[in-house]
Design a protein around this motif. Structure first.
Motif, PDB file in Angstrom:
ATOM      1  N   ARG A  44       0.835  -1.203   0.000  1.00  0.00           N
ATOM      2  CA  ARG A  44       0.000   0.000   0.000  1.00  0.00           C
ATOM      3  C   ARG A  44       0.873   1.257   0.000  1.00  0.00           C
ATOM      4  NH1 ARG A  44      -2.681   3.442   3.684  1.00  0.00           N
ATOM      5  NH2 ARG A  44      -4.701   4.165   2.865  1.00  0.00           N
ATOM      6  N   ASN A  45       1.928   1.232   0.839  1.00  0.00           N
ATOM      7  CA  ASN A  45       2.831   2.384   0.875  1.00  0.00           C
ATOM      8  C   ASN A  45       3.504   2.591  -0.481  1.00  0.00           C
ATOM      9  OD1 ASN A  45       2.396   3.238   3.501  1.00  0.00           O
ATOM     10  ND2 ASN A  45       3.955   1.875   4.358  1.00  0.00           N
ATOM     11  N   SER A  46       3.924   1.487  -1.098  1.00  0.00           N
ATOM     12  CA  SER A  46       4.563   1.585  -2.410  1.00  0.00           C
ATOM     13  C   SER A  46       3.595   2.151  -3.439  1.00  0.00           C
ATOM     14  CB  SER A  46       5.069   0.213  -2.866  1.00  0.00           C
ATOM     15  OG  SER A  46       6.063  -0.269  -1.990  1.00  0.00           O
ATOM     16  N   LEU A  47       2.346   1.687  -3.382  1.00  0.00           N
ATOM     17  CA  LEU A  47       1.338   2.171  -4.311  1.00  0.00           C
ATOM     18  C   LEU A  47       1.073   3.654  -4.101  1.00  0.00           C
ATOM     19  CD1 LEU A  47      -0.782   1.650  -6.489  1.00  0.00           C
ATOM     20  CD2 LEU A  47      -2.387   0.993  -4.675  1.00  0.00           C
ATOM     21  N   LEU A  48       0.923   4.057  -2.833  1.00  0.00           N
ATOM     22  CA  LEU A  48       0.663   5.466  -2.542  1.00  0.00           C
ATOM     23  C   LEU A  48       1.870   6.332  -2.914  1.00  0.00           C
ATOM     24  CD1 LEU A  48      -1.125   5.108   0.915  1.00  0.00           C
ATOM     25  CD2 LEU A  48      -2.181   5.651  -1.290  1.00  0.00           C
ATOM     26  N   SER A  49       3.083   5.802  -2.665  1.00  0.00           N
ATOM     27  CA  SER A  49       4.298   6.535  -3.029  1.00  0.00           C
ATOM     28  C   SER A  49       4.396   6.693  -4.541  1.00  0.00           C
ATOM     29  CB  SER A  49       5.529   5.815  -2.487  1.00  0.00           C
ATOM     30  OG  SER A  49       6.710   6.488  -2.838  1.00  0.00           O
ATOM     31  N   ALA A  50       4.061   5.621  -5.268  1.00  0.00           N
ATOM     32  CA  ALA A  50       4.085   5.686  -6.729  1.00  0.00           C
ATOM     33  C   ALA A  50       3.065   6.694  -7.240  1.00  0.00           C
ATOM     34  CB  ALA A  50       3.821   4.312  -7.322  1.00  0.00           C
ATOM     35  N   GLN A  51       1.890   6.715  -6.610  1.00  0.00           N
ATOM     36  CA  GLN A  51       0.876   7.689  -7.008  1.00  0.00           C
ATOM     37  C   GLN A  51       1.353   9.116  -6.735  1.00  0.00           C
ATOM     38  OE1 GLN A  51      -2.414   6.186  -4.706  1.00  0.00           O
ATOM     39  NE2 GLN A  51      -3.191   4.917  -6.399  1.00  0.00           N
ATOM     40  N   ALA A  52       2.042   9.313  -5.595  1.00  0.00           N
ATOM     41  CA  ALA A  52       2.596  10.632  -5.280  1.00  0.00           C
ATOM     42  C   ALA A  52       3.648  11.035  -6.309  1.00  0.00           C
ATOM     43  CB  ALA A  52       3.202  10.638  -3.876  1.00  0.00           C
ATOM     44  N   TYR A  53       4.479  10.066  -6.735  1.00  0.00           N
ATOM     45  CA  TYR A  53       5.521  10.352  -7.741  1.00  0.00           C
ATOM     46  C   TYR A  53       4.889  10.720  -9.084  1.00  0.00           C
ATOM     47  CZ  TYR A  53       9.631   9.873 -10.685  1.00  0.00           C
ATOM     48  OH  TYR A  53      10.650  10.121 -11.566  1.00  0.00           O
ATOM     49  N   LEU A  54       3.872   9.941  -9.479  1.00  0.00           N
ATOM     50  CA  LEU A  54       3.203  10.229 -10.746  1.00  0.00           C
ATOM     51  C   LEU A  54       2.528  11.603 -10.713  1.00  0.00           C
ATOM     52  CD1 LEU A  54       1.651   6.730 -11.525  1.00  0.00           C
ATOM     53  CD2 LEU A  54       3.566   7.833 -12.705  1.00  0.00           C
ATOM     54  N   ALA A  55       2.009  11.973  -9.537  1.00  0.00           N
ATOM     55  CA  ALA A  55       1.409  13.297  -9.406  1.00  0.00           C
ATOM     56  C   ALA A  55       2.469  14.389  -9.563  1.00  0.00           C
ATOM     57  CB  ALA A  55       0.724  13.423  -8.043  1.00  0.00           C
ATOM     58  N   ILE A  98      13.862  27.030 -12.479  1.00  0.00           N
ATOM     59  CA  ILE A  98      13.907  25.880 -11.583  1.00  0.00           C
ATOM     60  C   ILE A  98      12.468  25.499 -11.222  1.00  0.00           C
ATOM     61  CG2 ILE A  98      14.718  24.987  -9.371  1.00  0.00           C
ATOM     62  CD1 ILE A  98      16.980  27.058  -9.526  1.00  0.00           C
ATOM     63  N   ILE A  99      12.084  24.293 -11.605  1.00  0.00           N
ATOM     64  CA  ILE A  99      10.729  23.794 -11.343  1.00  0.00           C
ATOM     65  C   ILE A  99      10.807  22.801 -10.188  1.00  0.00           C
ATOM     66  CG2 ILE A  99       8.715  22.643 -12.328  1.00  0.00           C
ATOM     67  CD1 ILE A  99       9.838  23.396 -15.103  1.00  0.00           C
ATOM     68  N   ALA A 100      10.262  23.164  -9.026  1.00  0.00           N
ATOM     69  CA  ALA A 100      10.254  22.297  -7.844  1.00  0.00           C
ATOM     70  C   ALA A 100       8.820  21.832  -7.602  1.00  0.00           C
ATOM     71  CB  ALA A 100      10.799  23.031  -6.624  1.00  0.00           C
ATOM     72  N   VAL A 101       8.617  20.509  -7.622  1.00  0.00           N
ATOM     73  CA  VAL A 101       7.267  19.948  -7.533  1.00  0.00           C
ATOM     74  C   VAL A 101       7.217  18.906  -6.424  1.00  0.00           C
ATOM     75  CG1 VAL A 101       5.451  18.726  -8.774  1.00  0.00           C
ATOM     76  CG2 VAL A 101       6.920  20.321  -9.997  1.00  0.00           C
ATOM     77  N   SER A 102       6.157  18.971  -5.604  1.00  0.00           N
ATOM     78  CA  SER A 102       5.929  17.982  -4.552  1.00  0.00           C
ATOM     79  C   SER A 102       4.581  17.302  -4.794  1.00  0.00           C
ATOM     80  CB  SER A 102       5.934  18.653  -3.172  1.00  0.00           C
ATOM     81  OG  SER A 102       5.662  17.710  -2.152  1.00  0.00           O
ATOM     82  N   GLY A 103       4.613  15.960  -4.933  1.00  0.00           N
ATOM     83  CA  GLY A 103       3.391  15.186  -5.084  1.00  0.00           C
ATOM     84  C   GLY A 103       3.028  14.523  -3.762  1.00  0.00           C
ATOM     85  N   GLN A 104       1.737  14.527  -3.400  1.00  0.00           N
ATOM     86  CA  GLN A 104       1.302  13.994  -2.113  1.00  0.00           C
ATOM     87  C   GLN A 104       0.071  13.113  -2.278  1.00  0.00           C
ATOM     88  OE1 GLN A 104      -1.219  13.482   1.140  1.00  0.00           O
ATOM     89  NE2 GLN A 104      -1.680  15.326  -0.045  1.00  0.00           N
ATOM     90  N   GLN A 105       0.133  11.901  -1.713  1.00  0.00           N
ATOM     91  CA  GLN A 105      -1.003  10.986  -1.701  1.00  0.00           C
ATOM     92  C   GLN A 105      -1.085  10.356  -0.310  1.00  0.00           C
ATOM     93  OE1 GLN A 105      -3.270  10.080  -4.211  1.00  0.00           O
ATOM     94  NE2 GLN A 105      -4.324   8.852  -2.702  1.00  0.00           N
TER      95      GLN A 105
END
Length: 410
Positions: A44-55, A98-105
């Motif tokens: 679940r953590n891996s899935l949520l982390s992957a979703q955050a990365y894709l975001a 410089i483009i700084a992006v944070s994805g959160q899930q």
């Protein structure tokens, strides 16, 4: 009695063994359950982390599209990607973005940083003046502080001088010039040479250094800008849009580029014109009467290009600005015949007309000039700057962004 006791002990042993087995089963079952739960949590953590990365990646791609295509964007904004959230911050630093992006899930965060720079072409101007087969004429105290290479003859008069070395290709003549460095020509006539002289023939000349009669003629030198470079700049300018009609800036301020102008470009009467991307003019370019032409700040240390199929005319105290050392404006005419006329100072500008003639007069001071034929008169000067040997020319922020770095940050 003993028999009864023995039977009781056997019964206890059986019960004890059963309890041990049950305990072992419970331990194994618990371990399996815990492992399953742990694995499920990791999954679940891996899935949520992957979703955050894709975001986060979606935020980067959205920002890249908007910047590269010249679309509107905010320096700080957010983006919803499915159930994930993306926070975007875009900043400028030294001509880069410089483009700084944070994805959160669900409180799982992935951070990306992309550095976007302006693409550039390295073009080397090794000489203060480079001339094609039309040759160089220097009159009335004109001078070049640097080296000169000519595929045609060079003639000077009235205290005309070159502080560096001079090369005259082929069987052409070097005539009536004061030379601070070495001289290379098939025939040298009426020259004062502070360095060495390399020649086939010499007459009425003084040589302070060594003389090398019978030296081979210098070879023809290629022009530093190719036809491919010119076509690329025209294409980059047109990618920024087309302005149809004469673009006239008279006494006011404006920024332009990248842009193709189907017509003439006029900057006059104290107008303040900022070049923000490559500008391609199909007609003529006229800059006069205290006009100011600037290279946009987003170029950073890179140089910019304004080019035309027609005539370039600069007069009456117009002023040009780069972005500091080793940053220049290149004005290029693709015209044959009379191509560029400069009648005042333009000391942050490179002028280029590989097919045409350039006339420089009225005490004009330039950084570099390259043309098929050049006339320097009326105390005009070319003061070469060493940074031109490694100058980088860009099509500008609107036409030439490229990814310099893409990485995940902690």
């Amino acid at each position: 009695m003993l028999t009864s006791l023995f039977k009781n002990q056997k019964g206890f042993a059986a019960i004890f063994a059963t309890m041990i087995i049950l305990a072992a089963v419970l331990v194994v079952a618990s371990a399996i359950s815990l492992s399953a739960l742990t694995e499920k949590k990791i999954t679940r953590n891996s899935l949520l982390s992957a979703q955050a990365y894709l975001a986060a990646e979606s935020g980067v791609e959205d920002s890249l599209y908007r910047i590269i295509k010249g679309k509107n964007y905010q320096n700080s904004n957010s983006l919803d990607v499915g159930q994930a959230e993306t926070t975007i911050n875009i900043s400028d630093s030294g001509g880069q973005k410089i483009i700084a992006v944070s994805g959160q899930q669900d409180n799982r965060f992935r951070n990306l940083e992309v550095i976007l720079g302006i693409s550039a072409q390295s073009i080397s101007f090794h000489y203060g003046v480079q001339v094609g087969e039309g040759g160089l004429s220097m009159d009335n105290g004109s001078s070049v502080q640097g080296n000169v290479y000519s595929n045609g003859p060079i003639s000077g008069a009235n205290n005309a001088s070159v502080t560096g070395d001079v090369w005259v290709a082929g069987s052409n003549t070097l005539d009536s010039l004061s030379i601070g460095g070495h001289a290379h020509a098939h025939r040298i006539s009426d020259c004062a040479i502070a360095g060495d002289a390399y020649y086939q023939e010499i007459s009425d000349s003084s040589v302070a250094g060594a003389s090398y009669p019978g030296s081979p003629d210098p070879a023809m030198e290629n022009m530093p800008i190719s036809e491919t470079n010119i076509e690329d700049w025209k294409t980059d300018a047109e990618a920024g849009g087309v302005y149809t009609g004469n673009y006239i800036l008279d006494g006011s301020s404006a920024s332009l580029g990248p842009k193709k102008i189907i017509g003439n470009l006029t900057v006059a009467n104290g107008a303040d014109f900022t070049v923000t991307g490559t500008i391609y003019v199909t007609g003529s370019i006229n800059i006069s009467n205290n006009a100011k032409v600037r290279l946009g700040a987003d170029y950073g240390s890179l140089s910019g290009v304004v080019l035309t199929d027609g005539m370039i005319s600069v007069s009456n105290n117009s002023i040009f600005y780069g972005n500091g050392q080793s940053s220049f404006l290149l004005f290029l005419s693709d015209k044959t015949g009379e191509a560029i006329d400069i009648a005042n100072n333009a000391n942050t500008v490179i002028f280029y007309a590989s097919r045409g003639n350039v006339s420089i007069s009225n005490n004009a001071i330039l950084k570099e000039v390259t043309a098929y034929q050049i006339t320097l008169s009326n105390n005009s000067q070319v003061i070469y700057e060493s940074g031109l040997a490694s100058a980088k020319f860009s099509s500008g922020p609107g036409a030439g962004w490229e990814i310099k770095k893409w990485e995940e940050k902690p």
